[in-house]
Every structure is written in C-alpha cells, then in structure tokens.
Motif scaffolding. Structure first.
Motif: not given
Length: 455
Positions: A62-91
C-alpha cells in the motif's frame, strides 16, 4: 519541416500532450499494480482522452501504491486489488501484474463487471487463455469488454504495413515472414519478474511475444504456425556454476511452417549484447547492443513476362516495417522489388526498385484521420479503440478478440515445447461455475489449490 513534425510528435507524445476537459461520462479506470509500464500504456494516453480518467491504483504494498498515486496524480489508493474491484466508481481496470496473475485477476475483474485492458501475454498458457476468453462471464451478452493489450496493432503504421501485404501486385502472396525485437543488456535486473518461471516469465512471454504476434498477423488468422526449430539461450550461469531458473529463456529464436507451406522466423532477446567492437570479445559480449524492431514479409518470385524466346523477367517483393513498437517517434515502410532477368538458369541482370512510406495517421480522406492525431502513440490508439468498444462505437475497426488471444498463447506453448522448455505454470487455483442465489446469474467460484498472496 520533417524535423519540426518530429519535434511536435515527440513533444506531444512524451513531454506534454493536450489535456482536454473530461466529459461527465468519462470512463474511470483503476490500475491493478503500480507497474513501470502503466505510465506509457495508460496514464499518459488517458491525459489526452476526454473520456478516460485514471482514478485509482492498488498494489501489493500500500505504501508503494500511495507513492505511485502521488507521483502520477491518481486520486484514489486502494489497499488491495479486491478492494479496487469492489469500488462502484471504477468502470474499468488495467492489469499489468506478473503474468502468472493475469488469468485470476482478469476473471475477478469481469466478475466485478469491470471492463479489462489486460497486458500481454493474456495468461500463463493456452489452457488458461481458453478458460478465460471462452468463460461464460466473458462470452455472455453485454459482457464487459476484455482486450489483450497488443498495442502496436492499433497504430496506422502497422495497418498501412498490413495493407501493403494484403494488396500485393501480380497476384503475389507472402512466402516468408521475419520479425525481431531486442532489449539491450542492462535494461533489466537479473532478479526481474521476467526471469522467474513461477511468475510465468521468459523472453517469449514478454519481448518475443511481439515478433510472434507480428508474424501471425502478417500470415493471417487462417494460418497455423507449426514450430520447426526453436532454440533458446538460458540465463547466464552464476559464478559458482549454478544455473538459475533453467526453464527461463533469456533469448529465443524460432522458425515455423504453415500448412500451406509458408514459413516464418522470430527472434527476441531480453539481454542483447555483443556485436562489433574494438574491445576484446570477452569484454564486448557483456556490453549492451541495439537493433531496431522490425517485421518483414517476402513474396515468392513471380514471372512478369518473357522479353523474348530466351529471356524471362521475374520479380520478388519484400516489405519491411521498421520500429513497429514505437512508430510515433520514427518508423519507415520499405517496399523493395527485386527484378531478375534470366536466360534459362543464367541470371542476365538484376536490380532493385525501392519505395518508402510512412503512416502517422490514417490516409487523407479517411474519416478516421479526423479523429486520430499524428502524435498519438500506439498505446493512445489502443485506448481510443478500447473506449470505442466500451461505448458501443464502430471505431477504427481494429480489434483483438478472444480467439486471437487464445491462438497466440497456443503458439507460445507450441514454441516452448519445441525448444524443450516447459509451458508456463497454471495459476494456483481452479475455477468452477455456480449461480448467485440472489440473482440466479452465473458467477465463478474459486477453489485454491494452494495459498497465494495477492501481489
């Protein structure tokens, strides 16, 4: 003028592309994995697409994901892959995980009703590919879009190359195809995931999968590649004589024949070095070396006419595309006609007639040229068609369907078998089908054969 055009393409493609306002119905994409390829493949192309937002990322760390999101201006960081898939805002999701995880997470993504842009190779082996692309969740009406990311095929340069091959003069047909791709030594660390058999690594599972795809594209879907010879170079032996990962191909060379007697050859190398040098051979071999990616097709020799009772005029065409992988920076299509005059078996005269072509956009007058831009990379062209398919638009007509992805994996497995190497291992789980008691819809049920960590 040509130099100015080059600078414009390079600036927009690699430095600062136009950033139009995002539409209200823009597709929100989540990244499975904080990969090194995602900036080229999806993050930068999305900036110039009014209908795409890279909205989230998840990584094993997750820390790598946060650094990656900051570098590339990605607004949301999910802790797991499954958590991202469960996000209804992701198409939709872009999957650039180790090859061994492609099947599992592509299927999980489809189950979550997410569209999937899946890095190549699509799976670890042909069995997985057949299970994925023929799965009821994938083939059902209105199923999410699933695309294997062979991005080079979507660029007008590759399509212009195929047009030349498919519109040969004199009734000629392609007789032989060759494709190569090399990565200079030193670009990859020796502990890279590409060099791990358990992660479905290997040159043919990475760089050399491009040449294999290229020759298959040129020969056409009706031709089945039968490996005649496949030679591989293993990873370098350690100083203590230990051979790490003996099933891994650091480089591969393979030749094929089709049922209609056409032939093909591919070459790929993840640790390309050596070549001419003033240094001693033992030193120069360890140095990186470079060769342009290229694909070429050669026809058989055709009889044009008899000049008289004794002399006959023959011609053979060779079409070469240089740099099919990054054609936006530079590419060239060479069309070489080799003419030969013969008196019986004697060669009286031979000469070449050369033409050169480039295609940074579709031809003038083509409606597609009004949408595409000359500075678009292969990945930007791919994203355009991925969005078109999701939106139900016709698009350019270029697409890679599931049966093509299955055929590609079958060719990879056959080549490894010919090389005396094992096919890459299947995922560490099995998939069965059951029904959701709430909706009575089909869903995959996962039965793990061993415990695996989500990466």
């Amino acid at each position: 003028m040509l130099f100015f055009d080059f600078l414009k393409r390079f600036y927009y493609a690699a430095v600062s592309s136009p950033t139009p306002r995002k539409r209200d119905d823009a597709i929100r994409i989540g990244l499975l994995g904080a990969s090194s390829i995602a900036p080229l493949a999806i993050i930068l192309p999305a900036l110039s697409h009014p209908e795409v937002i890279v909205a989230a990322v998840a990584a094993r760390d997750p820390e790598r994901a946060r650094q990656y999101a900051e570098k590339y201006s990605i607004p949301i960081v999910h802790n797991t892959y499954q958590e991202l898939l469960s996000d209804p805002a992701i198409d939709a999701v872009y999957i650039a995980l180790p090859n061994s995880l492609h099947f599992e997470w592509a299927l999980r993504s489809i189950q979550a009703r997410k569209h999937v842009l899946l890095e190549k190779p699509s799976c670890s082996n042909a069995d997985e590919a057949r299970s994925l692309f023929r799965h009821p969740l994938v083939t059902a009406p209105n199923a999410p879009v699933l695309l294997e990311a062979f991005h080079y095929q979507f660029h007008p340069a590759w399509q212009a190359f195929l047009y030349q091959i498919n519109h040969l003069p004199w009734g000629a047909t392609v007789e032989h195809v060759y494709s190569q791709q090399y990565l200079p030594k030193g670009c990859l660390e020796m502990d890279d995931i590409r060099f791990h058999y358990g992660l479905s690594g290997g040159c043919l599972m990475d760089l050399a999968t491009y040449p294999l795809s290229c020759v298959r594209q040129v020969l056409g879907r009706g031709e089945h590649l039968n490996p005649i010879e496949a030679l591989h170079r293993p990873l370098p032996v350690a100083s203590d004589g230990y051979q790490p990962e003996p099933q891994i191909d650091a480089a591969i060379k393979a030749t094929y024949a089709t049922d209609s007697d056409k032939t093909a050859e591919i070459r790929g190398d993840l640790l390309f070095g050596g070549g001419f040098s003033f240094l001693p051979a033992a030193w120069s071999h360890s140095l990186p070396s470079f060769r342009w990616p290229k694909t070429e097709a050669r026809t058989g020799e055709m009889l044009l006419n008899g000049l008289n009772d004794e002399v006959r005029h023959f011609v053979r065409r060779k079409i070469t595309l240089w740099n099919h992988l990054i054609p936006t920076v530079y590419h060239r299509i060479d069309i070489c006609d080799t003419h030969t005059l013969r008196r019986g078996e004697e060669v009286v005269k031979t000469w070449d007639v050369m033409e050169y072509a480039k295609a940074y956009n579709w031809p003038a007058g083509d409606v597609r040229a009004q949408t595409y831009q000359e500075w678009w990379t292969t990945w930007r062209c791919q994203l355009e068609e991925f969005v078109n398919r999701i939106k139900g638009r016709a698009g350019s007509g270029v697409w890679i369907d599931g049966e093509e992805s299955i055929a590609q994996m079958e060719a990879i497995d056959d080549t490894y078998a010919q090389a005396g190497l094992l096919t890459r291992p299947t995922s560490a789980f099995e998939v069965a089908i059951d029904r959701d008691p709430g909706t009575n819809s089909l869903r995959p049920a996962y039965y793990y054969k061993l415990s695996i960590e989500s990466k």
